[in-house]
Write a protein that holds these residues in place. Structure first.
Motif, mmCIF file in Angstrom:
data_model
loop_
_atom_site.group_PDB
_atom_site.id
_atom_site.type_symbol
_atom_site.label_atom_id
_atom_site.label_comp_id
_atom_site.label_asym_id
_atom_site.label_seq_id
_atom_site.Cartn_x
_atom_site.Cartn_y
_atom_site.Cartn_z
ATOM 1 N N GLU A 128 -3.309 6.320 9.700
ATOM 2 C CA GLU A 128 -4.738 6.195 9.424
ATOM 3 C C GLU A 128 -5.051 5.511 8.100
ATOM 4 O OE1 GLU A 128 -7.079 9.701 9.959
ATOM 5 O OE2 GLU A 128 -5.969 10.302 11.745
ATOM 6 N N THR A 129 -4.111 5.513 7.172
ATOM 7 C CA THR A 129 -4.471 5.031 5.841
ATOM 8 C C THR A 129 -3.831 3.703 5.451
ATOM 9 O OG1 THR A 129 -2.695 6.346 4.892
ATOM 10 C CG2 THR A 129 -4.869 7.333 4.900
ATOM 11 N N SER A 130 -2.863 3.228 6.222
ATOM 12 C CA SER A 130 -2.195 1.996 5.825
ATOM 13 C C SER A 130 -3.121 0.799 5.937
ATOM 14 C CB SER A 130 -0.959 1.754 6.678
ATOM 15 O OG SER A 130 0.028 2.686 6.354
ATOM 16 N N LEU A 131 -2.810 -0.192 5.136
ATOM 17 C CA LEU A 131 -3.667 -1.368 5.086
ATOM 18 C C LEU A 131 -3.505 -2.255 6.321
ATOM 19 C CD1 LEU A 131 -5.466 -3.476 3.684
ATOM 20 C CD2 LEU A 131 -3.480 -4.209 2.391
ATOM 21 N N CYS A 147 0.806 -1.215 0.000
ATOM 22 C CA CYS A 147 0.000 0.000 0.000
ATOM 23 C C CYS A 147 0.848 1.277 0.000
ATOM 24 C CB CYS A 147 -1.028 -0.015 1.123
ATOM 25 S SG CYS A 147 -0.372 0.103 2.768
ATOM 26 N N THR A 148 0.296 2.295 -0.635
ATOM 27 C CA THR A 148 1.040 3.532 -0.867
ATOM 28 C C THR A 148 1.556 4.210 0.404
ATOM 29 O OG1 THR A 148 -0.498 3.817 -2.695
ATOM 30 C CG2 THR A 148 0.988 5.653 -2.232
ATOM 31 N N PRO A 149 0.705 4.410 1.406
ATOM 32 C CA PRO A 149 1.196 5.184 2.562
ATOM 33 C C PRO A 149 2.418 4.560 3.223
ATOM 34 C CG PRO A 149 -1.082 4.427 2.902
ATOM 35 C CD PRO A 149 -0.696 4.020 1.535
#
Ligand SMILES: Cc1cc2nc3c(=O)[nH]c(=O)nc-3n(C[C@H](O)[C@H](O)[C@H](O)COP(=O)(O)O)c2cc1C
Ligand code: SF4
Ligand code: SF4
Ligand code: FES
Lengths: 550, 180, 234
Positions: free
Chosen positions: A501-504, A462-464
């Protein structure tokens, strides 16, 4: 073998052991072997023969006592005398003075009363006490009696109820109530059901699970069997890493022995329970300890997390209901069933029953593996058990929870260690790593060190996490080279929160913790670096000295 | 902005292909309208050597590639109220920054330009300003107020931005930020 | 499980959905746009790009719309200021990760990354760029992969495995070093499993995989996976 035979084995073994007045336990786990433990074991065996006390004194190979910094370690029973840094010469003295003359050799003893007294060894009850290669030793110490109890007296639901009453929560990091997990899976549709024992332990500097497997493999096997009985699973996988050869070897031999005795296999101990255990090896990535990544890895795919739901409890291994449990959690199970959930629930703190193993490392006098009741304070761990900071330095911070844990300041030393308190403070339980950081360390440098670890361990999905952590690392690099700007504090904080908050998966979600907590508790140190270009620990501004930076 | 005096306006050309300036000139008749609203005080389009002390709006084309440009842009920044990065080179580094993908890209680019592709008398001239190790978009070296990406940015977009800025409004960036 | 329809709200609009549908699917049915990059209809979901995150009332966590199933009573927000901000950061991170220079890219004007940046207002990248320099693999007769433009969405891997069944493409390495790999790290021209079907180029959102000498607008076909899936279900 039948159920009643367990009792018989226990009786025979107890009689056998009673015949000896003394027992010398030589720690032969991963910590002491490189220090010559195997030779030492042989030395002791030769010495007792040479001195004609072989009928009086049993020499046993055991697992780790926890005082890894003073190995090789030898324990003489009765009385649990711990001898530190034992050499062949010292061994001779121990045999002559202690075994023959009955006089413990005071000056060779590991002298730290609080190290032992403040601990509460439940999970590690057998570590350093029994021979992991002898199932009889485990059985004599009460092993497999919980299994027998389950198979004869308790229904699967009653087993789950007992665990529920104990208040046991997962020791792998998140602290999820174990009984709840088991109920989900026992009620889930779909069969077969599976269990995975999580022995990946990817945190650097953490070795509690390995120690457990090396010292007391049958506790893990018994825990798995009981879990299998409770949820209706017939197959378990122990997922571990190829870097744990001794643990793997110990477990393999234990599994073989248990199969020989029909403790695992078809019709366990003559009952209708069928249960199989297989070891699966990963290539050793931190992220492979994440539960959905383990599933992928056991299935033969790249160890990459996937989003939940669906949770493994409903769709896990090959889409079937699966319990994934940390090995420390599993090792608690036999004890709870032996002594009852109510007994267990009284240990530790109210919302967090039982004990927890911690690997304490860093700038500390007694690094090693400890087991303490939940709710103990950081101060007790660092100063009473850990013996404080070497060279009369003072403690600056404690990193709790491994590479993605939180850096807590000394004012939080009286924080009780349990899942909730740690979380509020910005740290996590993780797999139980505690690193003491002294006043000679730069926390910018420390935070960057852990970010580097997570950058290297991010799976890249994942991107973040994949990209965001690299950006954090770059900002740190700049700060440490004297190219930082005061705005970097905000940028770091914003990016860290974003990644959290955004990581998988849990890796990305917790990786910024060292940054967030150092920003929260040690902001001044950032300001010093950014505004005054000063690093009190003199770790930064080295690479770029004298170079014109435009 | 002082209501009585027309705002001053400048354009600066760093390492870019001048395409952004061309696109600006492509405003055609709208240029006249703009010209009425501002006082052009500095630009490669006019012959003024020194960047003025106080400029209201400056459009900057191109990335920062050498030392001269770096000191220039720092000066521009201190003397400008609203600094706008115009076009991809100024905003991202773009083609100018392609040499960043190479180790020692600064040396390689000189070698390529002055030695390998030279027909006569190949040599690296020493009167050009020293190249920076890397090429930077503006905001990596100075604070930038607005960005108009595009290679080049469309005249419509430039006009929109200028009109909004001159009306002392904040231009809307969503759906107007096409890179490339 | 019952088959009763589920009632919920998305951005305060009351919507009804079938069991087992994702937030993204429901939003699409109601014309509510949630930005996505890794998700592609007809392929399994990956949930890697994290662009489609939404808020659900009552939880402080964010949820990937592409994989989170709807449940009754959910109150979903798809476009809060925080989400907008986060999407911009995500795009900026992707743009900074490798060498994305739109002006010299084959996909200029036909790129989902470029389009989303435009749409969501990414007017610059606040992070330093990495300026990667991975070697171009252009030895295949017409398929080219330029890993400097890859955003690791894995659409190509999934279409190759799930739709074409060739499983030529996969991931190697991890973290920032993760890379699309062909067979066991082969050059494309040496691949023994590639059927040269071009599906990877059709679904690649950027200019990372393309067909040489073909207009990229002609190559790209986001519907190919779904189209074939539907056909096969007939
Ligand atoms: C990046 C990452 C690494 C993890 N590593 C481990 C590990 O090494 N051992 C472990 O037991 N749990 C690990 N976990 C937690 C597991 O996902 C899972 O929650 C746990 O094994 C469940 O067992 P428990 O309920 O007994 O704690 C990890 C989680 C994450 C996100
Ligand atoms: S958070 Fe990191 S480790 Fe977890 S899925 Fe994302 S990239 Fe992989
Ligand atoms: S090559 Fe294209 S489709 Fe494949 S992962 Fe990269 S960006 Fe996605
Ligand atoms: S579209 Fe949902 S995470 Fe990429």
């Amino acid at each position: 073998m039948r159920l009643a035979d367990i009792q018989k084995i226990a009786e025979i073994e107890v009689d056998f052991q009673r015949a000896y007045k003394y027992r010398i336990n030589v720690c032969c786990s991963s910590g002491c072997i490189p220090l010559g433990a195997i030779n030492l074991l042989k030395t002791f065996q030769d010495l007792v023969t040479e001195h004609g006390v072989i009928e009086n004194c049993l020499v046993a190979r055991t697992g780790c006592v926890g005082t890894c910094s003073v190995g090789p370690v030898v324990v003489v029973e009765p009385g649990d005398y711990i001898y530190e840094k034992v050499t062949p010469e010292k061994a001779r003295k121990i045999v002559i003075d202690h075994i023959i003359l009955g006089l413990p050799v005071k000056k060779l003893l590991f002298e730290n009363k609080t190290f032992i007294e403040k601990q509460h060894r439940l999970v590690l009850r057998n570590a350093g006490k029994i021979d992991p290669y002898r199932i009889e030793d485990y059985i004599a110490s009460g092993g497999y009696s919980a299994l027998v109890k389950c198979l004869t007296k308790l229904s699967p639901q009653e087993v789950i109820d007992e665990i529920a009453a104990s208040g046991l929560r997962g020791r792998g990091g998140a602290g999820f109530p174990t009984a709840k997990k088991w109920s989900f899976v026992s009620r889930a549709h779909g069969s077969p059901k599976y269990i995975i024992a999580n022995l990946d332990e990817g945190d650097p500097g953490v070795f509690a699970n390995r120690t457990l497997a090396e010292a007391d493999p049958h506790a893990l096997i018994e825990g798995l069997l009981i879990a299998g009985y409770a949820i209706g699973a017939e197959k378990a996988f122990i997922y571990t890493r190829a870097e744990y050869p001794l643990a793997i070897d110990t477990l393999k031999k234990a599994i073989n022995k248990a199969s020989e005795l029909n403790i695992i296999g078809k019709n366990v101990l003559g009952t209708s329970l069928n249960f199989d255990i297989e070891i699966r090896l990963g290539a050793g990535a931190f992220v492979a300890g994440e539960e959905t990544a383990i599933i992928a890895s056991v299935e033969g795919r790249r160890a990459m997390p996937r989003p939940r739901p669906p949770y493994p409890a409903t769709a896990g291994l090959w889409g079937k209901p699966t319990v994934i449990q940390n090995v420390e959690t599993l090792a608690n199970i036999p004890l709870i069933l032996q002594n009852g959930g109510a007994w267990f629930s009284k240990i530790g703190s109210p919302n967090c029953a039982g004990t927890k193993c911690f690997s304490i490392t860093g700038k500390i006098n007694n690094p090693g593996l400890i087991e303490v009741p939940m709710g103990i304070t950081l101060r007790e761990v660092i100063f009473d058990i850990g013996g404080g900071i070497p060279e009369n330095r003072s403690l600056k911070a404690v990193l709790v929870g491994g590479p993605s844990g939180g850096c807590l300041p000394d004012i939080l030393l009286d924080l009780p260690i349990d899942y909730e308190s740690l979380k509020t403070a910005g740290a996590i339980m993780g797999s139980g790593g505690i690193v003491a950081i002294d006043d000679q360390s730069c926390l910018i440098d420390t935070a960057k060190f852990f970010i580097d670890f997570c950058v290297a361990e991010s799976c890249g999905k994942c991107t973040p996490c994949r990209v965001g952590l690299v950006k954090i690392k770059e900002i740190f690099k700049k700060i440490m080279q004297g190219e930082g700007k005061i705005e970097d504090i905000n940028l770091l904080s914003k990016l860290s929160t974003f990644i959290t908050e955004t990581s998988l998966c849990g890796l990305g979600q917790t990786a910024p913790n060292p940054v967030l907590t150092t920003l929260r508790y040690f902001k001044q140190e950032y300001v010093e670096h950014l505004v005054d270009r000063s690093c009190k620990a003199d770790k930064c501004f080295k690479e770029n000295k004298g170079v014109n930076i435009n | 902005m002082d209501k009585n005096k027309k705002p001053t306006f400048a354009t600066v050309w760093l390492s870019g292909c001048s395409g952004c300036h061309m696109s600006f000139l492509d405003l055609d008749e709208a240029l006249i309208e703009i010209a009425n609203k501002v006082q052009l005080v500095y630009s490669p389009l006019i012959d003024i050597k020194e960047f003025p002390e106080q400029v209201t709006i400056t459009l900057v084309e191109g990335a920062i590639a050498n030392e001269e440009q770096l000191s220039m842009i720092k000066k521009v920044r201190t003397r400008t109220s609203i600094l706008v990065a115009l076009g991809d080179c100024a905003v991202t580094g773009n083609v100018t920054a392609l040499r960043n993908t190479e180790i020692d890209g600064d040396k390689k680019v000189l070698k390529r330009a002055f030695i390998e592709t030279s027909d006569i008398n190949p040599q690296i001239p020493n009167e050009v300003s020293k190249l920076l190790k890397k090429v930077y978009p503006l905001h990596e070296k100075i604070p930038v107020d607005y960005y108009i990406p595009g290679c080049p940015p469309s005249p419509e977009n430039i006009l929109y931005f200028l009109t909004e800025l001159l009306a002392e409004k904040s231009p809307q960036v969503e759906k107007r930020t096409k890179f490339g | 499980m019952t088959n009763e329809p589920i009632n919920l709200t998305i951005d305060n609009i009351k919507v009804t959905a079938k069991q087992d549908t994702t937030i993204l699917e429901v939003a699409k049915q109601y014309g509510i746009n949630i930005p996505t990059l890794c998700e592609l209809e007809g392929l399994s979901s990956y949930s890697g790009c994290r662009l489609c995150l939404v808020e659900i009332r009552g939880s402080t966590k964010l949820f990937a719309a592409c994989t989170t199933p709807v449940t009754s009573g959910m109150e979903i927000t798809t476009n809060s200021d925080k989400l907008k901000e986060y999407r911009k950061i995500t795009l900026s991170l992707l743009l900074s990760e490798r060498t994305h220079i739109c002006s010299v890219c084959v996909a200029n004007g036909n790129c989902e990354l470029q389009d989303l940046s435009n749409e969501l207002g990414v007017d610059h990248v606040p992070f330093e760029r990495e300026w990667t320099n991975h070697t171009l693999d252009s030895g295949h007769n017409f398929l080219v992969i330029d890993r400097n433009r890859c955003i690791l969405c894995t659409r190509c891997i999934r279409v190759c495995q799930e739709t074409e069944g060739a499983h030529t493409l996969d991931l190697k390495n991890r973290g920032k070093d993760a890379q699309i790999t062909i067979d066991f790290d082969a050059l494309w021209k040496n691949s023994s499993s590639c059927t040269s079907c071009r599906k990877c180029a059709k679904v690649c959102p950027t200019g990372a995989i393309y067909v040489d000498d073909d207009f990229i607008s002609k190559t790209k076909d986001k519907n190919i996976a779904n189209f074939l899936l539907k056909r096969r279900q007939l």
